[in-house]
Design an enzyme around this catalytic site. Structure first.
Site, PDB file in Angstrom:
ATOM      1  N   SER A 267      46.070 -58.410 -70.544  1.00  0.00           N
ATOM      2  CA  SER A 267      46.812 -57.975 -71.726  1.00  0.00           C
ATOM      3  C   SER A 267      47.001 -59.123 -72.721  1.00  0.00           C
ATOM      4  O   SER A 267      47.321 -58.884 -73.876  1.00  0.00           O
ATOM      5  CB  SER A 267      48.186 -57.476 -71.300  1.00  0.00           C
ATOM      6  OG  SER A 267      48.899 -58.541 -70.717  1.00  0.00           O
TER       7      SER A 267
ATOM      8  N   CYS B 299      44.681 -58.830 -64.463  1.00  0.00           N
ATOM      9  CA  CYS B 299      45.976 -58.289 -64.872  1.00  0.00           C
ATOM     10  C   CYS B 299      46.434 -57.383 -63.739  1.00  0.00           C
ATOM     11  O   CYS B 299      45.732 -56.422 -63.391  1.00  0.00           O
ATOM     12  CB  CYS B 299      45.776 -57.494 -66.162  1.00  0.00           C
ATOM     13  SG  CYS B 299      47.219 -56.565 -66.697  1.00  0.00           S
TER      14      CYS B 299
ATOM     15  N   CYS C 218      51.737 -61.048 -61.127  1.00  0.00           N
ATOM     16  CA  CYS C 218      51.390 -60.989 -62.557  1.00  0.00           C
ATOM     17  C   CYS C 218      50.633 -62.273 -62.846  1.00  0.00           C
ATOM     18  O   CYS C 218      51.076 -63.359 -62.443  1.00  0.00           O
ATOM     19  CB  CYS C 218      52.654 -60.911 -63.413  1.00  0.00           C
ATOM     20  SG  CYS C 218      52.313 -61.060 -65.180  1.00  0.00           S
TER      21      CYS C 218
HETATM   22  N1  DGL Z   1      49.098 -60.613 -66.805  1.00  0.00           N
HETATM   23  C1  DGL Z   1      49.510 -59.219 -66.782  1.00  0.00           C
HETATM   24  C2  DGL Z   1      49.732 -58.808 -65.327  1.00  0.00           C
HETATM   25  O1  DGL Z   1      49.200 -59.482 -64.455  1.00  0.00           O
HETATM   26  C3  DGL Z   1      50.651 -59.114 -67.714  1.00  0.00           C
HETATM   27  C4  DGL Z   1      51.157 -57.782 -67.899  1.00  0.00           C
HETATM   28  C5  DGL Z   1      51.779 -57.485 -69.205  1.00  0.00           C
HETATM   29  O2  DGL Z   1      51.118 -57.553 -70.214  1.00  0.00           O
HETATM   30  O3  DGL Z   1      52.937 -57.094 -69.193  1.00  0.00           O
HETATM   31  O4  DGL Z   1      50.374 -57.832 -65.014  1.00  0.00           O
END
Ligand code: DGL
Length: 263
Positions: A7, A69, A180
């Site tokens: 994202s 992600c 995350c």
């Molecule tokens: N790096 C994304 C994940 O691992 C971020 C999620 C987001 O954009 O809220 O979930």
């Protein structure tokens, strides 16, 4: 060519691991910075975005997709596979595997975005292997915006991390999964707040190891050349802050290319 998407900028923590373990591979990255965060959006919206991100990467020549992600990994991988029929690597299974290798008491904490935590994917996958495991999850929706802003060492960020981790500390977890791909950027603060006895796991190195095996590459040697593959970083919106955060993650300046038009 390996196509990696997230994202935003956080998925570059996975790119960093790919560069370390697969330096000869060509990599194209897409950070959907115009629509970040994904973690507070519905599974349907995240799936639509993930399919559009994948389309962009395939158009750039990607033959393997890495959903760097957790949010997209938790709700959209099946749709990506069904639509594009390419090998798709996600970040949840590798983190689950590592946590089970590491946890001595099977008291495992998971922090992630709201969508990831509400999907229950970590509990489900951990219990598939070890039904007796205790899994405690906690959504931390404020962390992604703080990280994208570069607020990594601010006292406000440390206070928020501390508050989010209290319920997991109370449960006396022995292992904490960073569910995350942004969170490794706060790993020092997270480790300090959860305590030194807790093993903190992130999936980046494990995903890169899976790709290494999948591609049948020989083991890396210490005197192997540091790179050789190409790297292009695309974003759907570019700001100075995104540039700074990307430079901090990768340890060098690589220009962020803003894509033309919507995804
Ligand atoms: N790096 C994304 C994940 O691992 C971020 C999620 C987001 O954009 O809220 O979930």
């Amino acid at each position: 060519m390996i196509g990696v998407f997230d994202s935003g900028i956080g998925g570059l923590t996975v790119v960093r691991a790919l560069l370390e373990q697969l330096p000869a591979c060509d990599i194209v990255y897409l950070g959907d910075t115009a629509r970040t965060p994904y973690g507070s959006k519905s599974p349907e919206t995240v799936t639509r975005y993930a399919l559009e991100d994948t389309r962009f990467l395939v158009d750039q020549g990607a033959e393997i997709i890495v959903a760097a992600c957790n949010t997209a990994s938790s709700v959209a991988v099946k749709s990506i596979q069904a639509t594009y029929r390419l090998p798709v690597f996600e970040v949840i299974r590798p983190a689950v595997r590592r946590s089970l290798e590491t946890s001595s008491g099977l008291r495992i904490g998971v922090i992630g975005t709201r969508t990831t935590v509400e999907s229950g994917v970590y509990e489900k996958r951990i219990r598939e292997h070890r039904p007796e495991a205790r899994v405690y999850s906690c959504a931390c929706p404020l962390l992604v915006p703080l990280i994208e802003e570069g607020w990594l060492t601010r006292p406000e960020t440390r206070r928020i991390v501390k508050k989010y981790l209290i319920p997991l500390k109370v449960r006396q977890i022995d292992t904490l999964i960073l569910g995350c791909t942004h969170y490794p950027l706060l790993s020092k603060t997270i480790q300090a707040k959860i305590g030194r006895r807790v093993t903190v796991i992130d999936s980046a190195a494990a995903v890169a190891a899976d790709l290494h095996t999948f591609l049948g590459l020989p083991p890396r040697l210490a005197d192997d050349p540091p790179s050789g593959g190409s790297l292009r970083l695309f974003v759907s919106d570019r700001t100075d802050q995104f540039e700074k955060t990307a430079r901090m993650i990768l340890g060098r300046k690589i220009p962020l290319e803003k894509i033309d038009g919507p995804l």
